[in-house]
Design an enzyme around this catalytic site. Structure first.
Site, PDB file in Angstrom:
ATOM      1  N   SER A 190      56.393  45.636 -58.091  1.00 13.29           N
ATOM      2  CA  SER A 190      55.092  46.298 -58.019  1.00 13.29           C
ATOM      3  C   SER A 190      54.073  45.620 -57.104  1.00 13.29           C
ATOM      4  O   SER A 190      52.919  46.031 -57.069  1.00 13.29           O
ATOM      5  CB  SER A 190      54.488  46.401 -59.425  1.00 13.29           C
ATOM      6  OG  SER A 190      54.354  45.121 -59.993  1.00 13.29           O
ATOM      7  N   THR A 248      57.915  42.478 -70.103  1.00 10.60           N
ATOM      8  CA  THR A 248      57.273  41.185 -69.839  1.00 10.60           C
ATOM      9  C   THR A 248      56.067  41.293 -68.911  1.00 10.60           C
ATOM     10  O   THR A 248      55.391  40.305 -68.658  1.00 10.60           O
ATOM     11  CB  THR A 248      58.278  40.195 -69.222  1.00 10.60           C
ATOM     12  OG1 THR A 248      58.777  40.732 -67.988  1.00 10.60           O
ATOM     13  CG2 THR A 248      59.451  39.958 -70.163  1.00 10.60           C
ATOM     14  N   ALA A 252      58.903  49.186 -65.490  1.00 14.96           N
ATOM     15  CA  ALA A 252      59.511  48.163 -64.646  1.00 14.96           C
ATOM     16  C   ALA A 252      59.555  48.610 -63.197  1.00 14.96           C
ATOM     17  O   ALA A 252      59.862  49.765 -62.899  1.00 14.96           O
ATOM     18  CB  ALA A 252      60.933  47.859 -65.127  1.00 14.96           C
ATOM     19  N   TYR A 311      45.925  54.305 -61.364  1.00 17.00           N
ATOM     20  CA  TYR A 311      45.189  53.554 -60.349  1.00 17.00           C
ATOM     21  C   TYR A 311      45.170  52.094 -60.792  1.00 17.00           C
ATOM     22  O   TYR A 311      45.711  51.741 -61.838  1.00 17.00           O
ATOM     23  CB  TYR A 311      43.785  54.131 -60.188  1.00 17.00           C
ATOM     24  CG  TYR A 311      43.788  55.391 -59.337  1.00 17.00           C
ATOM     25  CD1 TYR A 311      43.163  55.440 -58.095  1.00 17.00           C
ATOM     26  CD2 TYR A 311      44.462  56.534 -59.779  1.00 17.00           C
ATOM     27  CE1 TYR A 311      43.196  56.592 -57.315  1.00 17.00           C
ATOM     28  CE2 TYR A 311      44.503  57.688 -59.005  1.00 17.00           C
ATOM     29  CZ  TYR A 311      43.872  57.707 -57.771  1.00 17.00           C
ATOM     30  OH  TYR A 311      43.917  58.827 -56.993  1.00 17.00           O
ATOM     31  N   ASP A 341      69.583  46.406 -67.008  1.00 22.52           N
ATOM     32  CA  ASP A 341      69.074  46.238 -65.656  1.00 22.52           C
ATOM     33  C   ASP A 341      68.989  47.600 -64.983  1.00 22.52           C
ATOM     34  O   ASP A 341      69.934  48.407 -65.071  1.00 22.52           O
ATOM     35  CB  ASP A 341      70.007  45.319 -64.856  1.00 22.52           C
ATOM     36  CG  ASP A 341      69.364  44.772 -63.596  1.00 22.52           C
ATOM     37  OD1 ASP A 341      68.731  45.565 -62.867  1.00 22.52           O
ATOM     38  OD2 ASP A 341      69.498  43.569 -63.331  1.00 22.52           O
ATOM     39  N   ARG A 390      46.958  39.976 -65.951  1.00 18.72           N
ATOM     40  CA  ARG A 390      47.266  40.310 -64.561  1.00 18.72           C
ATOM     41  C   ARG A 390      47.605  39.040 -63.795  1.00 18.72           C
ATOM     42  O   ARG A 390      47.017  37.981 -64.027  1.00 18.72           O
ATOM     43  CB  ARG A 390      46.037  40.975 -63.940  1.00 18.72           C
ATOM     44  CG  ARG A 390      46.218  41.499 -62.525  1.00 18.72           C
ATOM     45  CD  ARG A 390      47.108  42.704 -62.501  1.00 18.72           C
ATOM     46  NE  ARG A 390      46.664  43.649 -61.463  1.00 18.72           N
ATOM     47  CZ  ARG A 390      47.443  44.568 -60.936  1.00 18.72           C
ATOM     48  NH1 ARG A 390      48.699  44.672 -61.301  1.00 18.72           N
ATOM     49  NH2 ARG A 390      46.972  45.408 -60.034  1.00 18.72           N
ATOM     50  N   HIS A 405      44.785  48.864 -62.483  1.00 19.71           N
ATOM     51  CA  HIS A 405      44.292  48.515 -63.820  1.00 19.71           C
ATOM     52  C   HIS A 405      44.538  47.035 -64.067  1.00 19.71           C
ATOM     53  O   HIS A 405      45.562  46.492 -63.682  1.00 19.71           O
ATOM     54  CB  HIS A 405      44.909  49.405 -64.902  1.00 19.71           C
ATOM     55  CG  HIS A 405      46.388  49.594 -64.793  1.00 19.71           C
ATOM     56  ND1 HIS A 405      46.987  50.311 -63.779  1.00 19.71           N
ATOM     57  CD2 HIS A 405      47.406  49.162 -65.570  1.00 19.71           C
ATOM     58  CE1 HIS A 405      48.298  50.320 -63.941  1.00 19.71           C
ATOM     59  NE2 HIS A 405      48.582  49.618 -65.012  1.00 19.71           N
TER      60      HIS A 405
END
Length: 323
Positions: free
Chosen positions: A83, A11, A80, A176, A57, A183, A178
């Site tokens: 982040s 996702t 996943a 790096y 999970d 986003r 992106h």
């Protein structure tokens, strides 16, 4: 014979683009999603019916083993993680559980249930932290400076160790920053393109930012996911930096975004010390010599093209009444 791929983090920005790429190449695609997840599914609604959603999970070893045993994927992409770097300071233990230990559980599940699968681990330039050289290469020492970077460093080395100890096909892409229209707006690049579009349409009149002189190595997420796929098509696994190989300042980004909407950025942008990050005496910029030489990969979209695509997306979305 149809190849099968399992994507964690389906996702997210990268997961959605990777799923599109694999489907276009004829793969059967499985996407791991937490059953109780409140994740925004907007990025994958257009893939409905084409991707098989499976429940699992990274905190639950048995669920990972079940998914891998049942789907029998040829390739597994672990995208996943928790982040968002600032959140890793307020939730360091949760970040470690998903971003670090989650990879251990996944690697062990692969070893037990599908040892011939090829595995991609999404590493991060945050593992370098405050590097002692610039640009960074695959041999640059890891010196992470936040819980997210620490967790990614653990995941990176566990991936390398499983390759060495068990002879698994595992590799890490040290990506790096992106970006893309998918986003989140909490990240500075999308914050800038989204706010520029809002200002153009009269929804707001100010954009607050931190250090305008800060520089980043930004590339397009579509280019990055192609590199991920390419890494798993090689005869031997290895680790590669995925980057643009160049840096641009936040000021350049702002100027470019506001030029796209025909406005003078200086009329709308103010600097707020609250958004400053710690000093970065050495630039984070990735050397792409290895991946360019060995895999023939390099970015296909320029910085200016990336900015324009995101501003245009935000203008269209906002004009249609969506936030």
């Amino acid at each position: 014979m149809t190849k099968k791929a399992l994507i964690t983090g389906l996702t997210g920005q990268d997961g959605s683009y990777l799923a599109e790429l694999l489907l276009a190449k004829g793969y059967q695609v499985f996407g791991l999603v937490r059953r109780s997840s409140t994740s925004n599914l907007e990025r994958i609604t257009h893939l409905s019916g084409n991707v098989e959603i499976v429940s699992g999970d990274l905190l639950d070893q048995s669920s990972l083993m079940d998914v891998i045993a049942e789907s029998q994927p040829d390739e597994i992409y672990n995208l996943a993680s928790q982040s968002y770097v600032p959140l890793s300071w307020t939730q360091p233990a949760l970040t470690a559980e998903y971003t670090a230990l989650g990879v251990s559980r996944l690697l062990e599940s692969i070893r037990r249930c599908k040892p011939d699968a090829k595995f991609y681990q999404a590493s991060s330039s945050e593992v370098f932290g405050q590097p002692d050289e610039s640009p960074q290469t695959e041999r640059t020492a890891f010196r992470p400076r936040n819980p997210y970077g620490v967790a990614k460093a653990y995941a990176h080395w566990m991936t390398v160790n499983y390759r060495q100890k068990y002879n698994l096909y595992t590799c890490c892409g040290i990506t790096y920053t992106h970006e893309s229209p998918r986003r989140g707006t909490e990240f500075v690049f999308r914050k800038i393109t989204h706010t520029a579009a809002q200002i153009k349409l009269g929804f707001t009149n100010e954009l607050k930012l931190g250090n305008l002189d800060a520089r980043r190595d930004w590339c397009y997420a579509k280019d990055a996911v192609y590199a991920m796929w390419l890494m798993l098509q090689q005869e031997q696994p290895d680790d590669y930096i995925i980057a643009s190989g160049e840096t641009h300042s936040v000021k350049e980004l702002v100027e470019c975004a506001f030029n796209c909407v025909g406005l003078n950025w200086q009329d709308y942008v103010s600097v707020d010390p609250a958004f400053y990050r710690p000093d970065e005496p050495v630039q984070l910029i990735g050397s792409i010599n290895k991946i360019k030489t060995e895999l023939g990969w390099q970015p296909q979209h320029s910085f200016e093209e990336l900015v324009k695509s995101m501003v245009d997306y935000d203008l269209t979305k906002l004009s249609n009444g969506r936030a």
